[in-house]
Motif scaffolding. Structure first.
Motif, PDB file in Angstrom:
ATOM      1  N   ALA A  16      -3.263 -12.933   5.079  1.00 30.61           N
ATOM      2  CA  ALA A  16      -2.974 -11.549   4.673  1.00 30.61           C
ATOM      3  C   ALA A  16      -3.387 -11.351   3.211  1.00 30.61           C
ATOM      4  N   VAL A  17      -4.648 -11.578   2.951  1.00 31.90           N
ATOM      5  CA  VAL A  17      -5.160 -11.605   1.569  1.00 31.90           C
ATOM      6  C   VAL A  17      -5.190 -10.221   0.919  1.00 31.90           C
ATOM      7  N   GLY A  18      -5.195  -9.171   1.742  1.00 30.53           N
ATOM      8  CA  GLY A  18      -5.185  -7.818   1.186  1.00 30.53           C
ATOM      9  C   GLY A  18      -6.395  -7.541   0.317  1.00 30.53           C
ATOM     10  N   THR A  19      -6.149  -6.927  -0.839  1.00 32.65           N
ATOM     11  CA  THR A  19      -7.245  -6.555  -1.743  1.00 32.65           C
ATOM     12  C   THR A  19      -7.593  -7.680  -2.721  1.00 32.65           C
ATOM     13  N   GLY A  20      -7.001  -8.856  -2.509  1.00 35.19           N
ATOM     14  CA  GLY A  20      -7.331  -9.978  -3.393  1.00 35.19           C
ATOM     15  C   GLY A  20      -6.479 -10.021  -4.658  1.00 35.19           C
ATOM     16  N   ARG A  21      -5.327  -9.353  -4.638  1.00 35.15           N
ATOM     17  CA  ARG A  21      -4.448  -9.317  -5.812  1.00 35.15           C
ATOM     18  C   ARG A  21      -4.131 -10.726  -6.318  1.00 35.15           C
ATOM     19  N   ILE A  22      -3.934 -11.667  -5.369  1.00 39.45           N
ATOM     20  CA  ILE A  22      -3.650 -13.066  -5.725  1.00 39.45           C
ATOM     21  C   ILE A  22      -4.927 -13.908  -5.625  1.00 39.45           C
ATOM     22  N   ASP A  58      -7.478 -11.351   6.718  1.00 35.68           N
ATOM     23  CA  ASP A  58      -6.685 -10.110   6.816  1.00 35.68           C
ATOM     24  C   ASP A  58      -7.165  -9.312   8.026  1.00 35.68           C
ATOM     25  N   SER A  59      -6.236  -8.523   8.585  1.00 35.18           N
ATOM     26  CA  SER A  59      -6.592  -7.719   9.771  1.00 35.18           C
ATOM     27  C   SER A  59      -7.101  -6.330   9.405  1.00 35.18           C
ATOM     28  N   SER A  60      -7.115  -5.995   8.112  1.00 39.36           N
ATOM     29  CA  SER A  60      -7.554  -4.655   7.702  1.00 39.36           C
ATOM     30  C   SER A  60      -8.954  -4.700   7.083  1.00 39.36           C
ATOM     31  N   GLU A  72     -10.560  -2.377   5.643  1.00 39.73           N
ATOM     32  CA  GLU A  72     -10.618  -1.653   4.360  1.00 39.73           C
ATOM     33  C   GLU A  72     -10.019  -2.478   3.219  1.00 39.73           C
ATOM     34  N   MET A  73      -8.961  -3.212   3.508  1.00 39.65           N
ATOM     35  CA  MET A  73      -8.379  -4.075   2.468  1.00 39.65           C
ATOM     36  C   MET A  73      -9.388  -5.163   2.094  1.00 39.65           C
ATOM     37  N   LEU A  74     -10.095  -5.682   3.103  1.00 42.16           N
ATOM     38  CA  LEU A  74     -11.086  -6.731   2.816  1.00 42.16           C
ATOM     39  C   LEU A  74     -12.272  -6.177   2.028  1.00 42.16           C
ATOM     40  N   GLY A 111      -9.365 -10.990  10.568  1.00 39.68           N
ATOM     41  CA  GLY A 111      -8.681 -11.674  11.661  1.00 39.68           C
ATOM     42  C   GLY A 111      -7.180 -11.563  11.539  1.00 39.68           C
ATOM     43  N   ASP A 112      -6.517 -12.067  12.555  1.00 42.77           N
ATOM     44  CA  ASP A 112      -5.055 -12.019  12.616  1.00 42.77           C
ATOM     45  C   ASP A 112      -4.500 -13.326  12.066  1.00 42.77           C
ATOM     46  N   LEU A 113      -3.458 -13.223  11.261  1.00 46.01           N
ATOM     47  CA  LEU A 113      -2.921 -14.450  10.653  1.00 46.01           C
ATOM     48  C   LEU A 113      -2.264 -15.353  11.698  1.00 46.01           C
ATOM     49  N   ARG A 114      -1.961 -14.802  12.891  1.00 44.32           N
ATOM     50  CA  ARG A 114      -1.402 -15.656  13.949  1.00 44.32           C
ATOM     51  C   ARG A 114      -2.467 -16.484  14.642  1.00 44.32           C
ATOM     52  N   GLU A 115      -3.729 -16.111  14.370  1.00 39.07           N
ATOM     53  CA  GLU A 115      -4.849 -16.835  14.978  1.00 39.07           C
ATOM     54  C   GLU A 115      -6.003 -16.783  13.980  1.00 39.07           C
ATOM     55  N   ARG A 134       5.498 -11.071   0.870  1.00 40.87           N
ATOM     56  CA  ARG A 134       6.328 -10.698   2.015  1.00 40.87           C
ATOM     57  C   ARG A 134       5.549 -10.361   3.287  1.00 40.87           C
ATOM     58  N   SER A 135       4.281 -10.829   3.329  1.00 48.27           N
ATOM     59  CA  SER A 135       3.437 -10.394   4.445  1.00 48.27           C
ATOM     60  C   SER A 135       3.916 -10.918   5.794  1.00 48.27           C
ATOM     61  N   LEU A 136       4.614 -12.079   5.804  1.00 47.37           N
ATOM     62  CA  LEU A 136       5.083 -12.595   7.098  1.00 47.37           C
ATOM     63  C   LEU A 136       6.116 -11.671   7.735  1.00 47.37           C
ATOM     64  N   LEU A 137       6.716 -10.794   6.923  1.00 47.65           N
ATOM     65  CA  LEU A 137       7.709  -9.866   7.488  1.00 47.65           C
ATOM     66  C   LEU A 137       7.060  -8.793   8.354  1.00 47.65           C
ATOM     67  N   HIS A 138       5.730  -8.740   8.354  1.00 46.79           N
ATOM     68  CA  HIS A 138       5.059  -7.850   9.310  1.00 46.79           C
ATOM     69  C   HIS A 138       5.163  -8.390  10.733  1.00 46.79           C
ATOM     70  N   MET A 139       5.505  -9.656  10.884  1.00 50.17           N
ATOM     71  CA  MET A 139       5.713 -10.217  12.222  1.00 50.17           C
ATOM     72  C   MET A 139       7.071  -9.708  12.717  1.00 50.17           C
ATOM     73  N   GLU A 140       7.032  -9.026  13.863  1.00 55.63           N
ATOM     74  CA  GLU A 140       8.203  -8.255  14.269  1.00 55.63           C
ATOM     75  C   GLU A 140       9.363  -9.110  14.791  1.00 55.63           C
TER      76      GLU A 140
HETATM   77  C1  SAM Z   1       1.788  -6.454   1.390  1.00 59.12           C
HETATM   78  S1  SAM Z   1       0.080  -6.715   1.745  1.00 59.12           S
HETATM   79  C2  SAM Z   1      -0.164  -8.244   0.882  1.00 59.12           C
HETATM   80  C3  SAM Z   1      -1.585  -8.416   0.399  1.00 59.12           C
HETATM   81  C4  SAM Z   1      -1.797  -9.560  -0.577  1.00 59.12           C
HETATM   82  N1  SAM Z   1      -1.422 -10.846  -0.013  1.00 59.12           N
HETATM   83  C5  SAM Z   1      -1.016  -9.315  -1.855  1.00 59.12           C
HETATM   84  O1  SAM Z   1      -0.228 -10.191  -2.217  1.00 59.12           O
HETATM   85  O2  SAM Z   1      -1.204  -8.290  -2.493  1.00 59.12           O
HETATM   86  C6  SAM Z   1       0.135  -7.182   3.441  1.00 59.12           C
HETATM   87  C7  SAM Z   1      -1.216  -7.489   4.063  1.00 59.12           C
HETATM   88  O3  SAM Z   1      -0.982  -8.056   5.352  1.00 59.12           O
HETATM   89  C8  SAM Z   1      -2.051  -7.667   6.199  1.00 59.12           C
HETATM   90  N2  SAM Z   1      -1.611  -7.906   7.568  1.00 59.12           N
HETATM   91  C9  SAM Z   1      -0.585  -7.339   8.235  1.00 59.12           C
HETATM   92  N3  SAM Z   1      -0.481  -7.852   9.460  1.00 59.12           N
HETATM   93  C10 SAM Z   1      -1.462  -8.800   9.585  1.00 59.12           C
HETATM   94  C11 SAM Z   1      -1.856  -9.699  10.618  1.00 59.12           C
HETATM   95  N4  SAM Z   1      -1.211  -9.738  11.785  1.00 59.12           N
HETATM   96  N5  SAM Z   1      -2.900 -10.515  10.380  1.00 59.12           N
HETATM   97  C12 SAM Z   1      -3.568 -10.493   9.193  1.00 59.12           C
HETATM   98  N6  SAM Z   1      -3.235  -9.661   8.182  1.00 59.12           N
HETATM   99  C13 SAM Z   1      -2.186  -8.827   8.368  1.00 59.12           C
HETATM  100  C14 SAM Z   1      -2.279  -6.217   5.837  1.00 59.12           C
HETATM  101  O4  SAM Z   1      -3.536  -5.740   6.273  1.00 59.12           O
HETATM  102  C15 SAM Z   1      -2.128  -6.277   4.314  1.00 59.12           C
HETATM  103  O5  SAM Z   1      -3.360  -6.475   3.681  1.00 59.12           O
END
Ligand code: SAM
Length: 233
Positions: A40-46, A61-63, A65-67, A88-92, A107-113
């Motif tokens: 979940a690298v997002g925009t590369g903030r880290i 990352d799955s987005s 636009e973020m990539l 790609g999806d972080l689960r695979e 907190r990106s793992l909290l996107h996992m429901e």
């Molecule tokens: C809060 S942002 C964090 C981005 C970056 N790691 C940061 O620290 O700024 C969450 C990111 O998780 C990605 N994301 C959400 N669900 C995902 C999934 N199942 N697989 C891969 N990326 C996912 C989103 O597209 C988003 O870029």
């Protein structure tokens, strides 16, 4: 289109004040020697600061636009050869390489429901690691004060960027809405307690080396934030 595609344009100004975690992850990356996988690298903030410190990063990352934003950030920092972004999806994760360190910041793992989805993500992270490799991530569980202070109120988090948190303590879900102009999205963030994370980590094949309560290295004492440093068993 993913939810984050809708807000990729203003993700960086929205998260501008979040800086406390950058040095923490950069230090771990440098100590590992790399390469590092950021899930979940997002925009590369880290990832971009890690690349600037001389460590190669594979960012998933799955987005799209973020990539796109992450690629642009790496180019403007002059480190595009050190940041390899993959849709790609972080689960695979589409990562056949094995690395000494995988991270999942902000907190990106909290996107996992659900717990099974979280476990799937943890197992996938473990599979990326060399023997003895580490997985480091941060999550949170809200305090009652935080819920009471912010529940169902639109707040201007940054100029022109508004945020609303709707907390459901029953399902332990935060519905976080964010908008700027005509761009808007609402995400679900699904929290767990520290013992519940520890149980999932154990099931996924990790030993928890350290559980911090903040990025300055203080020990976790029931705080909102949890930073898990895990070693592959
Ligand atoms: C809060 S942002 C964090 C981005 C970056 N790691 C940061 O620290 O700024 C969450 C990111 O998780 C990605 N994301 C959400 N669900 C995902 C999934 N199942 N697989 C891969 N990326 C996912 C989103 O597209 C988003 O870029």
């Amino acid at each position: 289109m993913t939810l984050y595609d809708r807000i990729a344009r203003f993700y960086d100004p929205w998260s501008r004040s979040v800086t406390e975690d950058v040095g923490f992850y950069v230090e771990l990356a440098v100590a590992s020697g790399g390469p590092v996988v950021e899930l979940a690298v997002g925009t590369g903030r880290i990832a971009v600061p890690i690349a600037e410190a001389g460590v190669n990063v594979i960012g998933v990352d799955s987005s799209p636009e973020m990539l796109t934003a992450a690629r642009a950030a790496a180019v403007s920092a002059g480190v595009s050869e050190r940041l390899d972004v993959r849709l790609g999806d972080l689960r695979e994760p589409p990562v056949p390489e094995r690395v000494p360190l995988a991270i999942c910041p902000f907190r990106s793992l909290l996107h996992m429901e659900t717990e099974p989805e979280k476990l799937r993500a943890l197992r996938a992270a473990r599979d990326l690691l060399e023997p003895d490799g580490r997985f480091v991530f941060d999550v949170f569980a809200p305090s009652r004060e935080d819920i009471e202070e912010t529940h169902d109120r639109w707040l201007e988090r940054e100029p022109g960027i508004f945020e609303r948190a709707v907390w459901d303590e029953g399902s332990r879900t935060l519905s976080l809405s964010v908008r700027s102009g005509r761009d808007a999205a609402t995400f679900g963030l699904h929290w767990l307690s520290a013992p519940e994370w520890q149980r999932l980590l154990d099931m996924a094949g990790f030993d928890v080396e350290t559980l911090y309560g903040w990025f300055d290295g203080r020990t976790y004492e029931g705080d909102e934030d949890m930073i898990f440093v895990c070693r592959r068993r």
